[in-house]
Design a protein around this motif. Structure first.
Motif, PDB file in Angstrom:
ATOM      1  N   LYS A   1       0.816  -1.222   0.000  1.00  0.00           N
ATOM      2  CA  LYS A   1       0.000   0.000   0.000  1.00  0.00           C
ATOM      3  C   LYS A   1       0.851   1.275   0.000  1.00  0.00           C
ATOM      4  O   LYS A   1       0.475   2.288   0.578  1.00  0.00           O
ATOM      5  CB  LYS A   1      -0.994  -0.008   1.165  1.00  0.00           C
TER       6      LYS A   1
ATOM      7  N   ASP B   1       1.142   3.162  -2.342  1.00  0.00           N
ATOM      8  CA  ASP B   1       0.434   4.152  -3.150  1.00  0.00           C
ATOM      9  C   ASP B   1      -0.392   5.105  -2.289  1.00  0.00           C
ATOM     10  O   ASP B   1      -0.825   6.148  -2.778  1.00  0.00           O
ATOM     11  CB  ASP B   1      -0.474   3.451  -4.177  1.00  0.00           C
TER      12      ASP B   1
ATOM     13  N   CYS C   1       5.881  -2.418  -1.909  1.00  0.00           N
ATOM     14  CA  CYS C   1       5.075  -2.728  -3.087  1.00  0.00           C
ATOM     15  C   CYS C   1       3.706  -2.057  -3.004  1.00  0.00           C
ATOM     16  O   CYS C   1       3.334  -1.513  -1.964  1.00  0.00           O
ATOM     17  CB  CYS C   1       4.909  -4.241  -3.241  1.00  0.00           C
ATOM     18  N   SER C   2       2.989  -2.119  -4.092  1.00  0.00           N
ATOM     19  CA  SER C   2       1.608  -1.662  -4.139  1.00  0.00           C
ATOM     20  C   SER C   2       0.814  -2.672  -4.952  1.00  0.00           C
ATOM     21  O   SER C   2       1.052  -2.828  -6.154  1.00  0.00           O
ATOM     22  CB  SER C   2       1.502  -0.287  -4.788  1.00  0.00           C
TER      23      SER C   2
ATOM     24  N   VAL D   1      -2.360  -2.469  -5.630  1.00  0.00           N
ATOM     25  CA  VAL D   1      -3.268  -1.736  -6.510  1.00  0.00           C
ATOM     26  C   VAL D   1      -2.566  -1.294  -7.793  1.00  0.00           C
ATOM     27  O   VAL D   1      -3.087  -1.434  -8.886  1.00  0.00           O
ATOM     28  CB  VAL D   1      -3.876  -0.525  -5.765  1.00  0.00           C
ATOM     29  N   LYS D   2      -1.352  -0.768  -7.656  1.00  0.00           N
ATOM     30  CA  LYS D   2      -0.609  -0.295  -8.829  1.00  0.00           C
ATOM     31  C   LYS D   2       0.224  -1.403  -9.470  1.00  0.00           C
ATOM     32  O   LYS D   2       0.873  -1.172 -10.490  1.00  0.00           O
ATOM     33  CB  LYS D   2       0.278   0.878  -8.440  1.00  0.00           C
ATOM     34  N   ARG D   3       0.252  -2.587  -8.820  1.00  0.00           N
ATOM     35  CA  ARG D   3       0.979  -3.752  -9.342  1.00  0.00           C
ATOM     36  C   ARG D   3       2.464  -3.459  -9.533  1.00  0.00           C
ATOM     37  O   ARG D   3       3.042  -3.770 -10.574  1.00  0.00           O
ATOM     38  CB  ARG D   3       0.344  -4.246 -10.633  1.00  0.00           C
ATOM     39  N   ILE D   4       3.078  -2.872  -8.508  1.00  0.00           N
ATOM     40  CA  ILE D   4       4.503  -2.561  -8.580  1.00  0.00           C
ATOM     41  C   ILE D   4       5.227  -3.073  -7.334  1.00  0.00           C
ATOM     42  O   ILE D   4       4.629  -3.228  -6.277  1.00  0.00           O
ATOM     43  CB  ILE D   4       4.759  -1.040  -8.721  1.00  0.00           C
TER      44      ILE D   4
END
Length: 191
Positions: free
Chosen positions: A127, A129, A167-168, A170-173
């Motif tokens: 999270k 993001d 990581c995120s 939601v943003k897939r990173i």
């Protein structure tokens, strides 16, 4: 018949023609993003319209991985892990980096897992993001993991077997670098 299959499998593994998948368990407190991350790793191109199966096989950098997810389970990660500890090669511990109030609880769970196991543990601070998410350095500090990875022998048993990556879901990173580190750790353990 089973003997023949076992023998063929053994010979293919011995010759390096086939490898047994590594089992990785995805753990974390509730609402840390385990199910979403599991779905992203196992079905990267699909929209999440249903609950994924609790175990899927994926391939990362040519390594077959059997990924097992704690999912929406209300049981503590450590208790869930006890059911599978004998077959697990590594763990991914998800932490909600935006939920500062629960970082102490996450720290306790993580350190209990480290005390009970000897396999590599990838910590994913999820999270990132969200504007209230802590930094990687702050997450390391909150979880009691020194940035230089020289861990206390009572806490982690082995130097360098736990590492934090951000990581995120939601943003897939942010997954790639962490999983590459985990693959290296599993490879080093199997040597």
């Amino acid at each position: 018949m089973s003997f023949i299959v076992d023998w063929i499998t053994y010979m293919m593994e011995y010759l390096g023609l086939w490898s047994k998948p590594k089992t990785v368990i995805l753990l974390g407190l509730d609402n840390s993003g385990k199910r979403v991350s599991f779905h992203i790793l196992t079905c990267p191109d699909a929209m999440m319209s249903h609950d994924p199966a609790p175990m899927e096989e994926i391939k990362i950098d040519g390594v077959r991985i059997r990924l097992l997810c704690q999912g929406g389970c209300n049981r503590r990660p450590r208790l869930f892990l006890q059911d599978y500890c004998a077959v697990v090669d590594a763990a991914v511990f998800m932490v909600d980096a935006a939920d500062k109030e629960r970082l102490e609880e996450a720290k306790k769970e993580l350190h209990n897992i480290l005390a009970d196991t000897n396999f590599p543990v990838l910590v994913l601070g999820n999270k990132i993001d969200l504007p209230r998410a802590v930094s990687e350095e702050e997450l390391n500090t909150a979880l009691g993991i020194p940035l230089d990875q020289k861990l206390d022998i009572e806490t982690a048993k082995e130097v360098g077997r736990v590492k934090v990556f951000m990581c995120s879901a939601v943003k897939r990173i942010g997954y790639g670098e962490g999983f590459r580190w985990l693959m290296q750790q599993m490879h080093a353990v199997s040597q």
